[in-house]
Motif scaffolding. Structure first.
Motif, PDB file in Angstrom:
ATOM      1  N   VAL A 199      81.421  56.956  39.879  1.00 33.93           N
ATOM      2  CA  VAL A 199      81.703  55.536  40.165  1.00 33.93           C
ATOM      3  C   VAL A 199      80.599  54.652  40.862  1.00 33.93           C
ATOM      4  N   LEU A 200      79.895  55.366  41.769  1.00 31.63           N
ATOM      5  CA  LEU A 200      78.756  54.543  42.435  1.00 31.63           C
ATOM      6  C   LEU A 200      77.725  54.185  41.264  1.00 31.63           C
ATOM      7  N   LEU A 201      77.269  55.103  40.550  1.00 39.91           N
ATOM      8  CA  LEU A 201      76.230  54.848  39.470  1.00 39.91           C
ATOM      9  C   LEU A 201      76.920  53.747  38.350  1.00 39.91           C
ATOM     10  N   PHE A 202      78.280  53.804  38.049  1.00 38.58           N
ATOM     11  CA  PHE A 202      78.810  53.124  37.213  1.00 38.58           C
ATOM     12  C   PHE A 202      78.546  51.475  37.885  1.00 38.58           C
ATOM     13  N   GLN A 203      78.875  51.317  39.334  1.00 34.95           N
ATOM     14  CA  GLN A 203      78.885  49.875  39.631  1.00 34.95           C
ATOM     15  C   GLN A 203      77.366  49.815  39.833  1.00 34.95           C
ATOM     16  N   ILE A 204      76.273  50.510  40.101  1.00 37.93           N
ATOM     17  CA  ILE A 204      74.997  49.942  40.048  1.00 37.93           C
ATOM     18  C   ILE A 204      74.698  49.366  38.482  1.00 37.93           C
ATOM     19  N   VAL A 205      75.081  50.408  37.358  1.00 39.30           N
ATOM     20  CA  VAL A 205      74.669  50.194  36.177  1.00 39.30           C
ATOM     21  C   VAL A 205      75.575  48.659  35.876  1.00 39.30           C
ATOM     22  N   ARG A 206      76.806  48.787  36.202  1.00 40.56           N
ATOM     23  CA  ARG A 206      77.425  47.325  35.852  1.00 40.56           C
ATOM     24  C   ARG A 206      76.656  46.055  36.304  1.00 40.56           C
ATOM     25  N   ASN A 207      76.571  46.444  37.522  1.00 44.80           N
ATOM     26  CA  ASN A 207      75.748  45.115  38.231  1.00 44.80           C
ATOM     27  C   ASN A 207      74.537  44.646  37.193  1.00 44.80           C
ATOM     28  N   GLY A 208      73.611  45.670  37.370  1.00 48.49           N
ATOM     29  CA  GLY A 208      72.713  45.361  36.407  1.00 48.49           C
ATOM     30  C   GLY A 208      72.672  45.164  34.691  1.00 48.49           C
ATOM     31  N   SER A 209      73.833  45.475  34.375  1.00 48.52           N
ATOM     32  CA  SER A 209      74.432  45.099  32.801  1.00 48.52           C
ATOM     33  C   SER A 209      74.895  43.640  32.825  1.00 48.52           C
ATOM     34  N   ASN A 210      75.434  43.265  34.177  1.00 47.54           N
ATOM     35  CA  ASN A 210      75.757  41.899  34.300  1.00 47.54           C
ATOM     36  C   ASN A 210      74.672  40.941  34.273  1.00 47.54           C
ATOM     37  N   MET A 211      73.765  41.176  34.944  1.00 46.79           N
ATOM     38  CA  MET A 211      72.327  40.614  35.312  1.00 46.79           C
ATOM     39  C   MET A 211      71.620  40.478  34.068  1.00 46.79           C
ATOM     40  N   ILE A 212      71.649  41.574  33.236  1.00 45.41           N
ATOM     41  CA  ILE A 212      70.851  41.412  32.104  1.00 45.41           C
ATOM     42  C   ILE A 212      71.725  40.569  30.900  1.00 45.41           C
ATOM     43  N   ASP A 213      72.889  40.865  31.015  1.00 42.76           N
ATOM     44  CA  ASP A 213      73.858  39.752  30.011  1.00 42.76           C
ATOM     45  C   ASP A 213      73.478  38.288  30.458  1.00 42.76           C
ATOM     46  N   ALA A 214      73.578  38.159  31.818  1.00 45.78           N
ATOM     47  CA  ALA A 214      73.219  36.724  32.128  1.00 45.78           C
ATOM     48  C   ALA A 214      71.741  36.256  31.794  1.00 45.78           C
ATOM     49  N   GLN A 215      70.572  37.114  31.824  1.00 48.08           N
ATOM     50  CA  GLN A 215      69.510  36.707  31.681  1.00 48.08           C
ATOM     51  C   GLN A 215      69.291  36.772  29.829  1.00 48.08           C
ATOM     52  N   ARG A 216      70.068  37.589  29.246  1.00 46.98           N
ATOM     53  CA  ARG A 216      70.077  37.371  27.763  1.00 46.98           C
ATOM     54  C   ARG A 216      70.519  36.310  27.230  1.00 46.98           C
ATOM     55  N   ALA A 217      71.956  35.735  27.610  1.00 49.17           N
ATOM     56  CA  ALA A 217      72.275  34.322  27.544  1.00 49.17           C
ATOM     57  C   ALA A 217      71.217  33.405  27.848  1.00 49.17           C
ATOM     58  N   SER A 218      70.817  33.427  29.079  1.00 46.92           N
ATOM     59  CA  SER A 218      69.676  32.386  29.203  1.00 46.92           C
ATOM     60  C   SER A 218      68.520  32.370  28.272  1.00 46.92           C
ATOM     61  N   LEU A 219      67.986  33.572  28.076  1.00 45.71           N
ATOM     62  CA  LEU A 219      66.903  33.377  26.989  1.00 45.71           C
ATOM     63  C   LEU A 219      67.281  33.206  25.761  1.00 45.71           C
ATOM     64  N   ARG A 220      68.422  33.552  25.310  1.00 42.56           N
ATOM     65  CA  ARG A 220      68.955  33.097  24.186  1.00 42.56           C
ATOM     66  C   ARG A 220      69.140  31.564  23.911  1.00 42.56           C
ATOM     67  N   GLU A 221      69.598  30.684  24.990  1.00 42.70           N
ATOM     68  CA  GLU A 221      69.381  29.354  25.032  1.00 42.70           C
ATOM     69  C   GLU A 221      68.127  28.942  25.042  1.00 42.70           C
TER      70      GLU A 221
END
Length: 471
Positions: A205-227
């Motif tokens: 659960v702890l690792l999943f939370q860490i990975v999910r936070n990183g995934s959310n950050m990457i998705d946000a950065q990816r969306a910004s880069l796509r724009e």
């Protein structure tokens, strides 16, 4: 689900899918290993406790025939009632006593007494003074074949010592049922499974939370880069359109500039040149118009002194003006091929300076637009004249060739060359003009020279400019 579509999931989902089997497998393996270890530990503990108990109870019951390792009949009878009297009958399934060299001296199956069997690891270890226990499934070999229907048992070997001494009288081998073992092992195994599952679950659960936070950050950065990428792509497309428009405008300007020069040439020829010619004629007849003038003699003398100079100046100005007008006006290039444009430029140059020029061209022809022909003619005109002025026209050579999209020209001479670094910023306006003409059409321009090695001018011009049908 195809594996190729796995990359389309978010990183947190990929972690959730990929790590769950690993975590589950690790939990199973660790839990099984802990359960197996606990089970063996409980077996050794039970076997050890029972061995000490048996040693205490059997040591004073063993009586041997004199000079032998065989038990007396009274001792065998006492051992037959041992399990019943001591309450071990429910726990101990069988009891064997061994003499040295693997000789069986006690068993409920009296047909086995006195027989010798191979010395096992446990028997050997017990004769060395140690207690040995393990979990087994009885084999079909004697003496265990009587126990094969009992399933899994705890086999223990314990040395029987003479009371108060370390002397080993015999080795007791006994088999215990696994009811107590299974009960304790199941409890310990369940506890271990719960602990291992809780630890791995919390880590998961702890690792999943860490990975999910990183995934959310990457998705946000990816969306910004796509724009930003979409914005850059749009700007690049706009720049490409503007670049094409600039090249198209340059092609149009090249044609319009030549039309403008042609108009200036015609205006110079029809205007100032005609006026200068008329003025020259008037100067030559000026004296005849003054025959009745009382100052005829004075004017005649003055005319004799100044009119030759005036006529010479007017003739020189008229010649220079006509030369400028001729230089400004290009021949009709639209109907000429590339080869004809090159030969026309070289021919016009040779008429002026009477110097040979070596020309190398392919036999094939390529269709190009008028601005390219105009630029090619002007480059040849300027380069050849520069070669005559600065290199005395020595070894001048013109080469022409094509590639898939461009026509290339190289103009070389065998003069002394010059140092480009030493040329002042405002010098060589002709070279700057050629470079601007070529680059305005999207072509490449190069100048190669050094003192003592001549000069080479090379240019590549595209056959066509995008949307040049409107040029």
């Amino acid at each position: 689900m195809k594996f190729s579509s796995f990359d389309h999931f978010r990183l947190s989902s990929q972690f959730l899918i990929a790590s769950f089997p690993v975590i589950a497998l690790c939990t199973i393996l660790v839990g099984s290993w802990v359960g197996y270890t606990v089970k063996n530990g409980v077996a050794h503990r039970l076997g050890g406790d029972a061995a000490l108990y048996v040693d205490t109870l059997l040591s004073h019951r063993l009586q041997f025939r004199p000079g032998t390792h065989d038990l007396t009949p009274a001792s065998i009878t006492a051992l037959d009632s041992f399990l019943v009297d001591t309450g071990l009958e429910k726990k101990v399934a069988a009891l064997y006593l061994w003499a040295p060299a693997g000789k069986l001296i006690y068993s409920k199956n009296k047909t086995l007494l006195g027989k010798s069997f191979p010395v096992s690891e446990g028997l050997s270890d017990a004769y060395a003074g140690n207690i040995y226990s393990e979990i087994i499934s009885p084999s079909n070999n004697e003496p265990e074949n009587d126990l094969r229907d009992l399933g899994t048992l705890i086999e223990s070997y314990a040395p029987i010592r003479r009371e108060g001494t370390d002397e080993i009288l015999a080795v007791a081998e006994f088999f215990m049922t696994t009811e107590e073992l299974n009960r304790e092992a199941e409890m310990a195994e369940l506890d271990s499974w719960l602990i291992v599952g809780a630890v791995f679950g919390a880590a998961y659960v702890l690792l999943f939370q860490i990975v999910r936070n990183g995934s959310n950050m990457i998705d946000a950065q990816r969306a910004s880069l796509r724009e930003k990428l979409d914005l850059v792509t749009a700007l690049n497309e706009q720049n490409s359109v503007l670049h094409d428009k600039v090249k198209l405008a340059a092609a149009r300007v090249t044609t319009l500039n030549e039309d403008f020069l042609h108009r200036i040439s015609a205006d110079l020829h029809d205007g100032p040149a005609q006026d200068l010619g008329l003025a020259l004629m008037k100067v030559e007849t000026l004296c005849d118009a003054c025959e009745t003038c009382p100052r005829k003699q004075e004017l005649q003398e003055r005319n004799d002194r100044e009119s030759p100079t005036v006529r010479a100046l007017l003739k020189a100005a008229l010649g220079e003006l006509r030369t400028i007008a001729a230089g400004l006006q290009l021949p009709d290039l639209e109907t000429l091929s590339i080869r004809q444009v090159v030969m026309r430029s070289v021919h016009d140059y040779q008429i002026k300076v009477h110097m040979p020029v070596d020309v190398v061209m392919p036999e094939e022809e390529r269709d190009v637009i008028l601005p390219v022909k105009i630029t090619l003619y002007r480059i040849l005109q300027e380069s050849l004249l520069n070669g005559y002025r600065h290199a005395n026209g020595v070894n001048q050579r013109v080469e022409l060739w094509y590639d898939d999209s461009c026509v290339h020209v190289r103009i070389a001479d065998g003069g002394m060359g010059f140092d480009l670094e030493a040329v002042p910023e405002h010098g060589h306006l002709g070279i700057k003009g050629m470079r601007e003409r070529v680059e305005a059409l999207g072509g490449d321009f190069g100048l190669h020279t050094c003192p003592g090695h001549g000069t080479v001018i090379q240019a590549g011009l595209p056959f066509r400019v995008r949307s040049d049908e409107h040029a």
